[in-house]
Structure formats: structure tokens, C-alpha cells
Scaffold this motif. Structure first.
Motif, PDB file in Angstrom:
ATOM      1  N   ALA A   9       5.074  -3.759 -10.016  1.00  0.00           N
ATOM      2  CA  ALA A   9       4.210  -4.438  -9.301  1.00  0.00           C
ATOM      3  C   ALA A   9       4.815  -5.636  -8.616  1.00  0.00           C
ATOM      4  O   ALA A   9       4.226  -6.691  -8.349  1.00  0.00           O
ATOM      5  CB  ALA A   9       3.046  -5.075 -10.079  1.00  0.00           C
ATOM      6  N   SER A  10       6.125  -5.590  -8.294  1.00  0.00           N
ATOM      7  CA  SER A  10       6.821  -6.821  -7.811  1.00  0.00           C
ATOM      8  C   SER A  10       7.099  -6.273  -6.273  1.00  0.00           C
ATOM      9  O   SER A  10       7.439  -5.113  -6.041  1.00  0.00           O
ATOM     10  CB  SER A  10       7.958  -6.914  -8.505  1.00  0.00           C
ATOM     11  OG  SER A  10       8.962  -5.893  -8.309  1.00  0.00           O
ATOM     12  N   GLY A  30       4.245  -9.407  -9.904  1.00  0.00           N
ATOM     13  CA  GLY A  30       2.875  -9.502 -10.160  1.00  0.00           C
ATOM     14  C   GLY A  30       2.313  -9.729  -8.578  1.00  0.00           C
ATOM     15  O   GLY A  30       1.097 -10.189  -8.564  1.00  0.00           O
ATOM     16  N   HIS A  32       0.984  -7.256  -6.921  1.00  0.00           N
ATOM     17  CA  HIS A  32      -0.582  -6.467  -7.031  1.00  0.00           C
ATOM     18  C   HIS A  32      -0.798  -6.161  -8.414  1.00  0.00           C
ATOM     19  O   HIS A  32       0.080  -6.448  -9.236  1.00  0.00           O
ATOM     20  CB  HIS A  32      -0.302  -5.137  -6.459  1.00  0.00           C
ATOM     21  CG  HIS A  32      -0.205  -5.139  -4.941  1.00  0.00           C
ATOM     22  ND1 HIS A  32      -1.269  -4.939  -4.172  1.00  0.00           N
ATOM     23  CD2 HIS A  32       0.773  -5.761  -3.808  1.00  0.00           C
ATOM     24  CE1 HIS A  32      -0.914  -5.094  -2.750  1.00  0.00           C
ATOM     25  NE2 HIS A  32       0.213  -5.401  -2.664  1.00  0.00           N
ATOM     26  N   ASP A  33      -1.885  -5.862  -8.720  1.00  0.00           N
ATOM     27  CA  ASP A  33      -2.488  -5.612 -10.227  1.00  0.00           C
ATOM     28  C   ASP A  33      -1.999  -4.312 -10.647  1.00  0.00           C
ATOM     29  O   ASP A  33      -2.248  -3.857 -11.945  1.00  0.00           O
ATOM     30  CB  ASP A  33      -3.945  -5.668 -10.286  1.00  0.00           C
ATOM     31  CG  ASP A  33      -4.704  -7.136  -9.933  1.00  0.00           C
ATOM     32  OD1 ASP A  33      -3.767  -8.018 -10.209  1.00  0.00           O
ATOM     33  OD2 ASP A  33      -5.618  -7.013  -9.373  1.00  0.00           O
ATOM     34  N   SER A  34      -1.143  -3.690  -9.869  1.00  0.00           N
ATOM     35  CA  SER A  34      -0.560  -2.191 -10.184  1.00  0.00           C
ATOM     36  C   SER A  34       0.624  -1.923  -9.516  1.00  0.00           C
ATOM     37  O   SER A  34       1.064  -2.835  -8.929  1.00  0.00           O
ATOM     38  CB  SER A  34      -1.781  -1.162 -10.213  1.00  0.00           C
ATOM     39  OG  SER A  34      -2.338  -1.180  -8.883  1.00  0.00           O
ATOM     40  N   ASP A  35       0.874  -0.685  -9.263  1.00  0.00           N
ATOM     41  CA  ASP A  35       2.021  -0.499  -8.550  1.00  0.00           C
ATOM     42  C   ASP A  35       2.093  -0.717  -7.239  1.00  0.00           C
ATOM     43  O   ASP A  35       0.980  -0.791  -6.547  1.00  0.00           O
ATOM     44  CB  ASP A  35       2.086   1.311  -8.593  1.00  0.00           C
ATOM     45  CG  ASP A  35       2.516   1.718  -9.724  1.00  0.00           C
ATOM     46  OD1 ASP A  35       2.580   0.988 -10.692  1.00  0.00           O
ATOM     47  OD2 ASP A  35       2.780   3.100  -9.935  1.00  0.00           O
ATOM     48  N   ASP A  54      -3.794  -0.422  -6.257  1.00  0.00           N
ATOM     49  CA  ASP A  54      -5.181  -1.129  -6.321  1.00  0.00           C
ATOM     50  C   ASP A  54      -6.003  -1.128  -5.094  1.00  0.00           C
ATOM     51  O   ASP A  54      -6.941  -1.506  -5.037  1.00  0.00           O
ATOM     52  CB  ASP A  54      -4.812  -2.745  -6.885  1.00  0.00           C
ATOM     53  CG  ASP A  54      -3.918  -3.570  -6.082  1.00  0.00           C
ATOM     54  OD1 ASP A  54      -3.658  -2.900  -4.901  1.00  0.00           O
ATOM     55  OD2 ASP A  54      -3.416  -4.667  -6.386  1.00  0.00           O
ATOM     56  N   LYS A  58      -2.028  -6.883   1.145  1.00  0.00           N
ATOM     57  CA  LYS A  58      -1.603  -8.238   1.087  1.00  0.00           C
ATOM     58  C   LYS A  58      -0.689  -8.672   2.136  1.00  0.00           C
ATOM     59  O   LYS A  58       0.360  -7.978   2.465  1.00  0.00           O
ATOM     60  CB  LYS A  58      -1.114  -8.597  -0.369  1.00  0.00           C
ATOM     61  CG  LYS A  58      -2.006  -8.437  -1.457  1.00  0.00           C
ATOM     62  CD  LYS A  58      -1.534  -9.124  -2.827  1.00  0.00           C
ATOM     63  CE  LYS A  58      -2.620  -9.192  -3.881  1.00  0.00           C
ATOM     64  NZ  LYS A  58      -1.864  -9.737  -5.202  1.00  0.00           N
ATOM     65  N   SER A  69       2.734 -16.168  -3.875  1.00  0.00           N
ATOM     66  CA  SER A  69       1.135 -15.804  -3.435  1.00  0.00           C
ATOM     67  C   SER A  69       0.990 -15.490  -1.829  1.00  0.00           C
ATOM     68  O   SER A  69       1.612 -16.028  -1.282  1.00  0.00           O
ATOM     69  CB  SER A  69       0.328 -16.839  -3.887  1.00  0.00           C
ATOM     70  OG  SER A  69       0.336 -18.159  -3.098  1.00  0.00           O
ATOM     71  N   LYS A  73      -5.442 -11.326   1.751  1.00  0.00           N
ATOM     72  CA  LYS A  73      -5.707 -10.275   0.899  1.00  0.00           C
ATOM     73  C   LYS A  73      -6.952  -9.499   1.363  1.00  0.00           C
ATOM     74  O   LYS A  73      -8.125 -10.044   1.734  1.00  0.00           O
ATOM     75  CB  LYS A  73      -5.994 -10.721  -0.475  1.00  0.00           C
ATOM     76  CG  LYS A  73      -6.371  -9.835  -1.517  1.00  0.00           C
ATOM     77  CD  LYS A  73      -6.644 -10.383  -2.933  1.00  0.00           C
ATOM     78  CE  LYS A  73      -7.217  -9.741  -3.780  1.00  0.00           C
ATOM     79  NZ  LYS A  73      -7.363 -10.217  -5.016  1.00  0.00           N
ATOM     80  N   LYS A  75      -9.389  -5.952   0.781  1.00  0.00           N
ATOM     81  CA  LYS A  75      -9.735  -4.850  -0.181  1.00  0.00           C
ATOM     82  C   LYS A  75     -10.759  -3.911   0.597  1.00  0.00           C
ATOM     83  O   LYS A  75     -11.918  -4.190   0.703  1.00  0.00           O
ATOM     84  CB  LYS A  75     -10.275  -5.494  -1.242  1.00  0.00           C
ATOM     85  CG  LYS A  75     -10.994  -4.262  -2.332  1.00  0.00           C
ATOM     86  CD  LYS A  75      -9.678  -3.429  -2.908  1.00  0.00           C
ATOM     87  CE  LYS A  75     -10.257  -2.710  -3.898  1.00  0.00           C
ATOM     88  NZ  LYS A  75      -9.922  -1.178  -3.809  1.00  0.00           N
TER      89      LYS A  75
END
Length: 177
Positions: A9-10, A30, A32-35, A54, A58, A69, A73, A75
Motif C-alpha cells: 500500500a505504499s 498507506g 491506499h487502504d489496500s494494494d 480499493d 488518488k 497525503s 481522491k 471513488k
């Protein structure tokens, strides 16, 4: 200097001129919240776009990367993002593809017009609620392929995009670039 993304997630910025132990110059742990599946470096602006499992896109400003940060973002995808790419000549335009069988086109230069929204409030209430919830930066959605893996802008034909999928490949022109 190059960037990488990872299943941890980096997102990392590397300098190949540095010694191996110091080559990783900046890290957004971190991110993202996942891969984090894919990234694309903007050729015209100091931005990266990332897409993850996710379903989130971003936008990262490299001048602010140390803060860790993103600056935007989105979704829209309901499945993992499988491909992202900035437009070759328009610095604010990018495209993304996902496991939700969609290719989306975005323009970061588009903003909501608060005055028009206030005037059109009544009209907007009458419109389909799903359409009114779309972000203004979302310009185009291409559907019809299954299991999309890759997309690329054509480098010489403005607005032409190619996407590859399990169901074949599509060559199409988007609406605004």
C-alpha cells in the motif's frame, strides 16, 4: 528519478543515482487502504496518479509528497483499478480502467460552479440522483469490455484511447480531448 507502487500500500520515489541503501528518497506509506496496483507520472505537471485494489484514484502533488497525503481522491470504480495514464499533451487529463469493466476519463481542471448550482438547485432535485452524485471532474465512461487490463492514449491522435481486455481491445475517441 522514478516512482514505484506496491502491494504493501505504499508509493515510493527513488533516485537511481544514490547508493542502494539511500535510493528510496520519499515514501507515502498507506497511500491506499489496500494494494496500490498502478501509477502514472504526469509529463507536464508535478503529479502522480495512483489506483488501487480499493477502487480509488488518488492524485499526488510531488511538491507536497513529504506530507504523505494526496491532493485529490476519486471513488468511481467499484472494483480494483487496473490501469491509469495521464493524457500525453493535456496536463490535467487522465484516464483509468478497472476490474469493474469501465474506462473513465477525468479532467482535474473542472470545478463545480457554486453560482450555477444555486440557480439550478430545483432542476438538480428533479434530475436522477445518481447522475447528480457524479464528480464534475468525471468526463467520460466507456463500458462494454470484460476484464479490462490496460489502457493507453494514442500519442499522435488527440483524444484516441486504446484499451485491452479479455473480451478484446477497443479503439475509441473520447468526448472532450
Amino acid at each position: 528519478v522514478f516512482a514505484s507502487c506496491s502491494a504493501d500500500a505504499s508509493i515510493r520515489i527513488w533516485d537511481s543515482r544514490a547508493s542502494p541503501g539511500k535510493a528510496s528518497m520519499l515514501t507515502a506509506a498507506g497511500a491506499h487502504d489496500s494494494d496500490v496496483n498502478v501509477i502514472s507520472w504526469n509529463r507536464r505537471e508535478p503529479f502522480l496518479v495512483s489506483g488501487g485494489d480499493d477502487g480509488i484514484l488518488k492524485i499526488w502533488d510531488l511538491r507536497l509528497f513529504r506530507a504523505g497525503s494526496s491532493v485529490a481522491k476519486f471513488k468511481q470504480h467499484s472494483g480494483p483499478v487496473t490501469s491509469v495514464e495521464w493524457h500525453p499533451s493535456e496536463g490535467s487529463v487522465l484516464a483509468a480502467a478497472g476490474a469493474d469493466d469501465q474506462v473513465t476519463q477525468w479532467d482535474l481542471a473542472v470545478e463545480r460552479d457554486q453560482e450555477l448550482e444555486a440557480e439550478g438547485q430545483q432542476q438538480q432535485e428533479e434530475e436522477d440522483d445518481a447522475l447528480s452524485q457524479l464528480p464534475p471532474q468525471l468526463l467520460f465512461i466507456h463500458q462494454g469490455q470484460q476484464d479490462i487490463k490496460e489502457l493507453h492514449w494514442h500519442p499522435q491522435c488527440p483524444g484516441v484511447m486504446v484499451s485491452t481486455a479479455h473480451s478484446g481491445f477497443d479503439v475509441f475517441r473520447t468526448i472532450s480531448v
